[in-house]
Write an enzyme that holds these catalytic residues in place. Structure first.
Site, mmCIF file in Angstrom:
data_model
loop_
_atom_site.group_PDB
_atom_site.id
_atom_site.type_symbol
_atom_site.label_atom_id
_atom_site.label_comp_id
_atom_site.label_asym_id
_atom_site.label_seq_id
_atom_site.Cartn_x
_atom_site.Cartn_y
_atom_site.Cartn_z
ATOM 1 N N HIS A 19 0.842 -1.202 0.000
ATOM 2 C CA HIS A 19 0.000 0.000 0.000
ATOM 3 C C HIS A 19 0.879 1.256 0.000
ATOM 4 O O HIS A 19 1.971 1.270 0.571
ATOM 5 C CB HIS A 19 -0.919 -0.012 1.230
ATOM 6 C CG HIS A 19 -1.917 1.097 1.191
ATOM 7 N ND1 HIS A 19 -1.630 2.364 1.640
ATOM 8 C CD2 HIS A 19 -3.176 1.139 0.707
ATOM 9 C CE1 HIS A 19 -2.692 3.137 1.444
ATOM 10 N NE2 HIS A 19 -3.635 2.418 0.873
ATOM 11 N N GLU A 72 -3.890 2.281 -7.182
ATOM 12 C CA GLU A 72 -4.221 3.361 -6.256
ATOM 13 C C GLU A 72 -3.228 4.496 -6.449
ATOM 14 O O GLU A 72 -2.136 4.480 -5.849
ATOM 15 C CB GLU A 72 -4.128 2.854 -4.820
ATOM 16 C CG GLU A 72 -5.016 1.666 -4.527
ATOM 17 C CD GLU A 72 -5.364 1.585 -3.057
ATOM 18 O OE1 GLU A 72 -6.542 1.673 -2.743
ATOM 19 O OE2 GLU A 72 -4.444 1.476 -2.233
ATOM 20 N N SER A 99 -9.959 7.534 -2.775
ATOM 21 C CA SER A 99 -11.080 8.475 -2.647
ATOM 22 C C SER A 99 -12.354 8.018 -3.358
ATOM 23 O O SER A 99 -13.096 8.844 -3.880
ATOM 24 C CB SER A 99 -10.662 9.875 -3.123
ATOM 25 O OG SER A 99 -9.703 10.423 -2.250
ATOM 26 N N GLY A 150 -6.674 9.258 0.401
ATOM 27 C CA GLY A 150 -6.746 9.903 1.716
ATOM 28 C C GLY A 150 -7.338 11.295 1.721
ATOM 29 O O GLY A 150 -7.678 11.875 0.685
HETATM 30 P P1 PGA Z 1 -9.315 6.370 0.675
HETATM 31 O O1 PGA Z 1 -8.178 5.283 0.842
HETATM 32 O O2 PGA Z 1 -10.495 5.686 0.025
HETATM 33 O O3 PGA Z 1 -9.605 6.847 2.056
HETATM 34 O O4 PGA Z 1 -8.761 7.455 -0.224
HETATM 35 C C1 PGA Z 1 -7.944 4.399 -0.215
HETATM 36 C C2 PGA Z 1 -6.805 3.486 0.122
HETATM 37 O O5 PGA Z 1 -5.856 3.886 0.787
HETATM 38 O O6 PGA Z 1 -6.849 2.332 -0.307
#
Ligand code: PGA
Length: 273
Positions: A114, A186, A232, A192
């Protein structure tokens, strides 16, 4: 024998994914306490009939809660997994957790590489490759996360950057373990608080590139590896993303940290699958 390497718990066996169904999952990251984890799992299990048989849904809690969450969600048809794993099955690796240990407590999958681990905990393409091979050899499905920082997109080098991350991640992976592989695209800039999701068409383009890279290396089987989008995702935006032809699922953070949020997105994914 509890704790014996290679043991597959009955809970883990119940969570086999159905090929062809869309994926929907969340990582809780480092949020929730035990009471909240149990409350979430019980409530989500109650909502599962509206999406579980039409999706491959999963929740990745922090390590200490995997057992409690798996006991509640696996019988409801969801998979439960971890957010990281060591590449060895056992050994003198203080603070680390291995795939067989995770299997013992009901995990059937694990996220690897991640963006937060890459940015804050020294994760590299090469440790991602080692963890991926270790997870799959140890009986876990591996959800390998890739994604480019904003600077790469600004210079137009994002596709080669992300494809390179994926190529290294699978570099130690024999074809027979490929059925256990999942990929999450991602983009770092989309993850975030304060970020916005990639445009669905932009994400779709990258998913096509990733699929082509897997097909190059593994042929038709590579083309079938599910590629999820994360960054997001919201209840309002989920439909436009999951409707993209190259996008096989969603990997959601904040928007799925409530049961209502998870269930709402899972129902959308089920409808579009
Ligand atoms: P988020 O996180 O949906 O809060 O942007 C996604 C992730 O880190 O997989």
């Amino acid at each position: 024998m509890p704790g014996h390497e290679g043991t597959v718990s009955p809970l883990a066996r119940m969570a086999s994914p159905s090929p062809g169904l869309p994926w929907m999952g969340t990582s809780w990251k480092m949020t929730k306490r035990l009471s909240e984890a149990i409350e979430y799992a019980e409530a989500l299990a109650g909502r599962a009939p509206s999406f579980a048989s039409l999706t491959n849904s999963f929740v990745l809690p922090p390590f200490p809660f995997i057992d409690a969450v798996a006991r509640r969600l696996v019988p409801a048809g969801l998979a439960v997994g971890a957010q990281n794993v060591h590449w060895s099955a056992q050994g003198a690796f203080t603070g680390e957790v291995s795939a067989p240990m995770l299997v013992d407590v009901g995990a059937t999958m694990v996220a690897i590489g991640h963006a937060e681990r890459r940015a804050m905990f020294g994760e590299t393409d090469h440790t991602v490759a080692a963890r991926t091979a270790g997870a799959l050899a140890g009986g876990l499905r591996a959800l390998v996360c890739v994604g480019e920082p904003a600077a790469e997109r600004a210079t137009g080098t994002h596709c080669e950057f992300v494809v390179r991350q994926l190529k290294i991640a699978v570099s130690q992976l024999p074809a027979e373990l490929l059925p256990g592989l999942l990929v999450a695209y991602e983009p770092v800039w989309a993850i975030g608080e304060g970020s916005t999701a990639a445009a669905p068409a932009e994400a779709n383009e990258m998913h096509g590139e990733l699929r082509a890279a897997l097909a190059d290396r593994y042929g038709e089987a590579g083309r079938r590896v599910p590629v999820l989008y994360g960054g997001s995702v919201t209840v309002d935006g989920a439909r436009d993303v999951i409707e993209q032809p190259e996008i096989d699922g969603l990997f959601v953070g904040r928007a799925a940290w409530t049961v209502d949020g998870f269930a709402a997105i899972a129902v959308i994914v089920a409808e579009c699958g």
